[in-house]
Scaffold this active site. Sequence first.
Site, short mmCIF file in Angstrom:
data_model
loop_
_atom_site.label_atom_id
_atom_site.label_comp_id
_atom_site.label_asym_id
_atom_site.label_seq_id
_atom_site.Cartn_x
_atom_site.Cartn_y
_atom_site.Cartn_z
N ASN A 55 -16.45 2.03 1.32
CA ASN A 55 -17.20 2.89 2.24
C ASN A 55 -18.70 2.62 2.23
OD1 ASN A 55 -17.49 5.25 4.05
ND2 ASN A 55 -18.62 6.07 2.30
N TRP A 75 -14.10 15.44 5.39
CA TRP A 75 -14.75 14.56 6.40
C TRP A 75 -13.68 13.97 7.32
CZ3 TRP A 75 -19.26 13.55 8.55
CH2 TRP A 75 -20.44 13.83 7.87
N GLU A 83 -14.66 14.60 0.82
CA GLU A 83 -14.41 13.43 1.68
C GLU A 83 -13.15 13.64 2.51
OE1 GLU A 83 -16.63 10.98 2.20
OE2 GLU A 83 -17.80 12.19 0.80
N TRP A 124 -29.04 -2.06 24.16
CA TRP A 124 -28.19 -2.94 23.35
C TRP A 124 -28.38 -4.39 23.75
CZ3 TRP A 124 -26.47 -0.22 19.48
CH2 TRP A 124 -26.07 1.11 19.64
N TRP A 173 -18.49 5.06 13.40
CA TRP A 173 -19.35 4.10 14.12
C TRP A 173 -20.43 4.83 14.91
CZ3 TRP A 173 -20.61 -0.78 13.63
CH2 TRP A 173 -19.77 -1.60 12.88
N TRP A 194 -22.25 -0.41 19.24
CA TRP A 194 -21.33 0.02 18.17
C TRP A 194 -19.86 -0.26 18.52
CZ3 TRP A 194 -17.70 3.73 19.43
CH2 TRP A 194 -17.95 4.55 20.53
P1 FAD Z 1 -11.97 7.82 -0.77
O1 FAD Z 1 -13.41 7.77 -1.12
O2 FAD Z 1 -11.01 7.80 -1.86
O3 FAD Z 1 -11.79 9.12 0.12
C1 FAD Z 1 -10.53 9.80 0.25
C2 FAD Z 1 -10.14 9.91 1.71
O4 FAD Z 1 -11.09 10.69 2.42
C3 FAD Z 1 -10.09 8.59 2.43
O5 FAD Z 1 -8.86 7.94 2.22
C4 FAD Z 1 -10.29 9.01 3.87
O6 FAD Z 1 -9.09 9.45 4.46
C5 FAD Z 1 -11.23 10.19 3.75
N1 FAD Z 1 -12.61 9.75 3.94
C6 FAD Z 1 -13.45 9.23 3.02
N2 FAD Z 1 -14.65 8.99 3.57
C7 FAD Z 1 -14.56 9.33 4.87
C8 FAD Z 1 -15.46 9.31 5.97
N3 FAD Z 1 -16.73 8.89 5.84
N4 FAD Z 1 -15.02 9.72 7.19
C9 FAD Z 1 -13.75 10.16 7.34
N5 FAD Z 1 -12.86 10.21 6.33
C10 FAD Z 1 -13.25 9.80 5.12
N6 FAD Z 1 -11.80 5.56 7.46
C11 FAD Z 1 -10.54 5.42 7.92
O7 FAD Z 1 -9.61 6.00 7.34
N7 FAD Z 1 -10.26 4.64 9.01
C12 FAD Z 1 -11.23 3.98 9.69
O8 FAD Z 1 -10.93 3.32 10.69
C13 FAD Z 1 -12.57 4.09 9.20
N8 FAD Z 1 -13.57 3.40 9.81
C14 FAD Z 1 -14.85 3.52 9.32
C15 FAD Z 1 -15.89 2.82 9.95
C16 FAD Z 1 -17.20 2.90 9.46
C17 FAD Z 1 -18.32 2.17 10.18
C18 FAD Z 1 -17.48 3.70 8.34
C19 FAD Z 1 -18.89 3.80 7.80
C20 FAD Z 1 -16.46 4.40 7.72
C21 FAD Z 1 -15.16 4.33 8.20
N9 FAD Z 1 -14.09 5.04 7.58
C22 FAD Z 1 -12.82 4.92 8.07
C23 FAD Z 1 -14.38 6.05 6.53
C24 FAD Z 1 -14.31 5.55 5.07
O9 FAD Z 1 -15.05 4.38 4.92
C25 FAD Z 1 -12.88 5.29 4.59
O10 FAD Z 1 -12.06 6.40 4.88
C26 FAD Z 1 -12.85 5.05 3.07
O11 FAD Z 1 -13.66 3.96 2.74
C27 FAD Z 1 -11.42 4.79 2.65
O12 FAD Z 1 -11.38 4.45 1.30
P2 FAD Z 1 -10.74 5.41 0.24
O13 FAD Z 1 -9.38 5.85 0.69
O14 FAD Z 1 -10.81 4.73 -1.08
O15 FAD Z 1 -11.72 6.65 0.28
#
Ligand code: FAD
Length: 490
Positions: free
Chosen positions: A353, A290, A287, A318, A394, A371
């Site tokens: 997430n 990602w 992640e 849209w 998005w 979006w």
């Molecule tokens: P964990 O599951 O603990 O993951 C660890 C770290 O990995 C996160 O802190 C984050 O930095 C990174 N990460 C995890 N999943 C993703 C992902 N899918 N894409 C990119 N990085 C990821 N994340 C943001 O940081 N900022 C945003 O503005 C943002 N907007 C989002 C909008 C949508 C529509 C979606 C579906 C996802 C978005 N995310 C965003 C990605 C993700 O949802 C969050 O990073 C995650 O939920 C943060 O929670 P966590 O730190 O507990 O994640």
Amino acid sequence: MTSKPTTGPKEPIALVWFRRDLRVNDNSALHSALETGLPVMALYIHDQQGVREIGGASAWWLHHSLHALECELGKLGSTLHIANGSTEDVLKELSTVHKIAEIYMSRSYDSDAALLEQQVHDTFASQQISVRRFAGALLFEPELIHRDNGQPYKVFTPFYKRCMSHLSPGRATATAQDGLWFSSDNPLFVSLDSLGLLPLKPDWSAGIAREWTPGEQGAQERLEEFIERGLINYKLGRDIPAEDGTSMLSPHLHYGEISPRAVWHRIEQAVDDLPHRKEGATAFLRELVWRDFAHYLLHNWPEMVDQRFRPEFNAFPWLENKAQLRAWQRGQTGYPLVDAGMRQLWQTGWMHNRVRMVVASFLVKHLLQHWQHGERWFWDTLVDADQANNTASWQWAAGSGADAAPYFRIFNPTLQSTRFDPQGDYIRCYVPELSALPAKYIHEPHKAPDDVLSEAGVALGETYPHPIVDHKAARERAMAAFRGLPKREK
Ligand code: FAD
């Protein structure tokens, strides 16, 4: 500690320009500046010119993060100088008063911030002030990752494989400790409060404040807590919104209160300590990659910020429906999982997430709203609002992104709810008006018999809305819209 503030205006100094690297540990720019032996001045410039206005929740975070940095620097005997205005003007003004020998900064990857870095570099290099940039916000520098033909990757899996097989994240640098510091009482500097980052009328931040501790120490604590409680089961736990199954490090990473490489190495160490954590750790580190990938995409295709990645989406039909958009924003769609997610976002500045994916799919596919409406709402309400992650996610949800969800993947919000929140614990937490419904009906209150509803105190259309769209009809409408697009360009 040998540090001592000095104030002589004519002695050469090194200036550390803090941006989204709000930490004193493992900060290569700060570390290298201290190593020069010159007195170091710590500076933050609140420059809102030519950049997207910071969202409300993120501004709240920034205030507290800067305050935490002030405290950390204070412990080292230093001061955080804060200025408000154009970066170039502030730096130019400072260079007329103080003898700046070198400017140190951490590298940014957003196009606006990268452009500003280049401008600062060009302006000061011509004055024989060396401007030095350091990596630290990502695990892998984007320029190092490309296909064999030199082209950038558009798809995550080969990008990930390339990272894993050819590269390793940089080592963390040492804790900032000894050094000389420089402090200035230039009238250019303002107080943190004067930046006006906190909401006042009304102050909506109580729920957010209860949930979070911005700053470097808060980030370290969050990481340790996650290693103790969430890491081992992360692979499955990360999908259950009612559980504390994820790290919640995203806002800390966004503001650079902790570096991804420090997280990476700490997780590897946690696996060495307890090998059972390996499976969870591999999924978690993926992640983090990602996150790199989202920044990589924007670095290579900066136009993605406000344009669809796939050109065929120009023709997407849209809809504009303000009432439905508002119902989505307020958590009043009649789909309990969607509503729980949108209310979690409003109350805490964060959303799980799994639920982010469901609410995003609902907005763009069930409601056919652009979006960018969702991206903007998230930008304003998320404490972790991040240009790269938000835009890439998005566009992924809409199907218009680089490595996007296929158009026929239209999340069924009810099935997602029964699968990932089977007892309705998450829904009960954020949609309290449904909390007395039995698990069998909490995912679809409109299908509950009248006596069950009245026993649970639910009056549909009064205490909780009817669904604003019918799932089956909305799904068919979305499929028809996607099928009508011109053939996908590669
Ligand atoms: P964990 O599951 O603990 O993951 C660890 C770290 O990995 C996160 O802190 C984050 O930095 C990174 N990460 C995890 N999943 C993703 C992902 N899918 N894409 C990119 N990085 C990821 N994340 C943001 O940081 N900022 C945003 O503005 C943002 N907007 C989002 C909008 C949508 C529509 C979606 C579906 C996802 C978005 N995310 C965003 C990605 C993700 O949802 C969050 O990073 C995650 O939920 C943060 O929670 P966590 O730190 O507990 O994640």
